[in-house]
Design an enzyme around this catalytic site. Structure first.
Site, PDB file in Angstrom:
ATOM      1  N   GLY A   1      16.358  -1.129 -10.285  1.00 34.37           N
ATOM      2  CA  GLY A   1      15.761  -0.232 -11.277  1.00 34.37           C
ATOM      3  C   GLY A   1      14.251  -0.414 -11.310  1.00 34.37           C
ATOM      4  CG  HIS A   2      12.630  -4.064 -12.792  1.00 32.64           C
ATOM      5  ND1 HIS A   2      13.686  -4.952 -12.811  1.00 32.64           N
ATOM      6  CD2 HIS A   2      12.217  -3.950 -14.089  1.00 32.64           C
ATOM      7  CE1 HIS A   2      13.893  -5.362 -14.053  1.00 32.64           C
ATOM      8  NE2 HIS A   2      13.025  -4.766 -14.848  1.00 32.64           N
TER       9      HIS A   2
ATOM     10  CB  SER B   1      16.609  -8.443 -16.613  1.00 27.57           C
ATOM     11  OG  SER B   1      15.647  -7.647 -15.959  1.00 27.57           O
TER      12      SER B   1
ATOM     13  CG  MET C   1       9.644  -7.846 -20.138  1.00 27.83           C
ATOM     14  SD  MET C   1      10.151  -8.299 -21.792  1.00 27.83           S
ATOM     15  CE  MET C   1      11.875  -7.887 -21.742  1.00 27.83           C
TER      16      MET C   1
ATOM     17  CE  LYS D   1      19.590  -0.415 -19.492  1.00 27.19           C
ATOM     18  NZ  LYS D   1      18.805  -1.509 -19.935  1.00 27.19           N
ATOM     19  CG  ASP D   2      14.477   0.038 -21.537  1.00 20.53           C
ATOM     20  OD1 ASP D   2      15.153  -0.659 -22.286  1.00 20.53           O
ATOM     21  OD2 ASP D   2      14.320  -0.221 -20.317  1.00 20.53           O
TER      22      ASP D   2
ATOM     23  CD  GLN E   1      10.020  -0.072 -23.022  1.00 17.04           C
ATOM     24  OE1 GLN E   1      10.111  -1.122 -23.628  1.00 17.04           O
ATOM     25  NE2 GLN E   1      10.200   0.025 -21.716  1.00 17.04           N
TER      26      GLN E   1
ATOM     27  CD  GLN F   1       8.862  -6.339 -24.877  1.00 20.97           C
ATOM     28  OE1 GLN F   1       7.706  -6.162 -24.515  1.00 20.97           O
ATOM     29  NE2 GLN F   1       9.876  -5.685 -24.342  1.00 20.97           N
TER      30      GLN F   1
END
Ligand code: AMP
Length: 279
Positions: free
Chosen positions: A37-38, A187, A31, A150-151, A154, A62
Site C-alpha cells: 500500500g505504501h 502495518s 509511519m 485506506k485512511d 484522514q 496522533q
C-alpha cells in the site's frame, strides 16, 4: 542505497538543491512498517514527480493509546530495502526530538471533518495528524503529497487542511491496496494471530455486501445492521462503527445523489482494523 536524512536542516538543504534545478518534489508520509500500500503511493509519486521523499516517522501526537504507540511495528532496514525497489530519492526518518524539540507548543486543530468517526473514537488523533502533516509539508518543500484512501477520513482532513491554510501542496489520494482475500493492507495486520488473520477479510466482505444492498435499494440501516452482525458472527469482538457518510464532509448522508462512503472500524483479536468503500 537510498540516503537516509535525520535532520530538518539536511532535508531542507536537499529539497532546496532540487528546487534550484527546477525539479518537482513529491512527499509520501508514512509511519514505516511498509507494505505494498505504501509502495503504491511511492510509485505514483515516482511517476509524477522528479524527486520523491518518503518519510518514516511514528508520530506520537496522533496516538491516543500509549499501548498502541508502544506496540507499533518498526522495521527501518526492511523499509529502506523496499523503498530501494521503487526507487525513492530520500528517506526522511527523524527522531521524535527533531520533530518536536524542547519548547514545541503549536497544534493544528481541526473541527468539521476531523470530528466524527475516527475523530470521535480517537480523541486528538487528527490534531496530531494535521500538525505533523503541516510540518512534513513545510520541511520537505513538496509540490505534491501522497495519501491512501485506506485512511479516507484522514485524506479528507488533509485536503481540507491545505485549502484552509493555503498550503501550496497538491494532495493526491491513492486507491486502497488489498490482499488477495480483500483485507486492506495495514502495518497493524502483522499483529493479527493466524486465526484473526483468517477472519479479518470479513470486514471488507461485510461492507461490500452492505454497499451492494444499498445500491440495490435496500434500507441503509438494515444493510448496515446485517454487516455488523456478519462481523460479530465471524468473531470480531467489537464493531466500533459502520457508517454511511457524505464522502467529503463525513457527515451523515441519506442523499444518494452525493458521493457517499461507507466507513467501518472493528476489533478482531485485540487489533483495531479500519476500512472504507464508495457507495
Ligand atoms: P501509515 O504508515 O499507516 O500512516 O500510512 C501511510 C500512508 O499510506 C497513508 O496515506 C495511508 O493511507 C497509506 N496506506 C496505508 N495502507 C494503505 C493501503 N492498503 N493502500 C493504500 N494506501 C495505504
Amino acid at each position: 542505497m537510498t540516503p537516509v536524512v535525520r535532520t530538518v536542516a539536511d532535508l531542507r538543504a536537499l529539497a532546496r538543491s532540487w528546487r534550484a534545478k527546477g525539479e518537482t518534489i513529491g512527499v509520501v508520509p508514512t509511519m514505516g512498517a511498509l507494505h505494498d500500500g505504501h509502495l503504491s503511493l511511492a510509485r505514483r509519486a515516482r511517476a509524477e514527480c522528479d524527486r520523491v521523499i518518503t518519510t518514516i516517522f511514528v508520530n506520537p501526537k496522533q496516538f491516543n493509546n500509549p499501548e498502541d504507540l508502544k506496540k507499533y511495528p518498526r522495521s527501518e532496514a526492511a523499509d529502506a530495502a523496499l523503498l530501494a525497489t521503487v526507487p525513492v530519492d530520500a528517506i526522511f526518518a527523524p527522531l521524535v526530538e527533531e520533530v518536536y524539540p524542547e519548547g514545541f507548543i503549536t497544534t493544528v486543530s481541526m473541527a468539521g471533518v476531523a470530528q466524527p468517526l475516527e475523530g470521535h473514537m480517537r480523541p486528538g488523533h487528527f490534531d496530531g495528524v494535521a500538525t505533523v502533516v503541516t510540518k512534513l509539508f513545510g520541511m520537505s518543500m513538496a509540490d505534491k503529497g501522497y495519501f491512501g484512501q485506506k485512511d479516507w477520513q484522514q485524506l479528507q482532513v488533509v485536503l481540507r487542511l491545505v485549502r484552509d491554510l493555503n498550503v501550496p501542496v497538491d494532495v493526491v489520494g491513492c486507491e486502497t491496496i488489498r490482499e488477495g482475500d480483500g483485507l486492506a493492507m495495514s502495518s497493524r495486520n502483522v499483529r493479527l494471530t493466524v486465526a484473526g488473520r483468517a477472519k479479518a477479510p470479513v470486514l471488507y466482505a461485510a461492507i461490500t455486501a452492505a454497499a451492494d444492498d444499498i445500491r440495490a435499494g435496500h434500507a441503509d440501516r438494515m444493510a448496515i445492521r446485517e454487516a455488523a452482525e456478519a462481523m460479530r458472527e465471524a468473531g470480531f469482538e467489537r464493531v466500533e462503527y459502520i457508517e454511511l457518510r457524505d464522502a467529503e464532509t463525513l457527515m451523515p448522508s441519506d442523499d444518494p445523489r452525493r458521493p457517499r462512503r461507507m466507513l467501518a472500524a472493528a476489533w478482531i483479536d485485540g487489533v483495531r482494523l479500519i476500512d472504507n468503500i464508495p457507495v
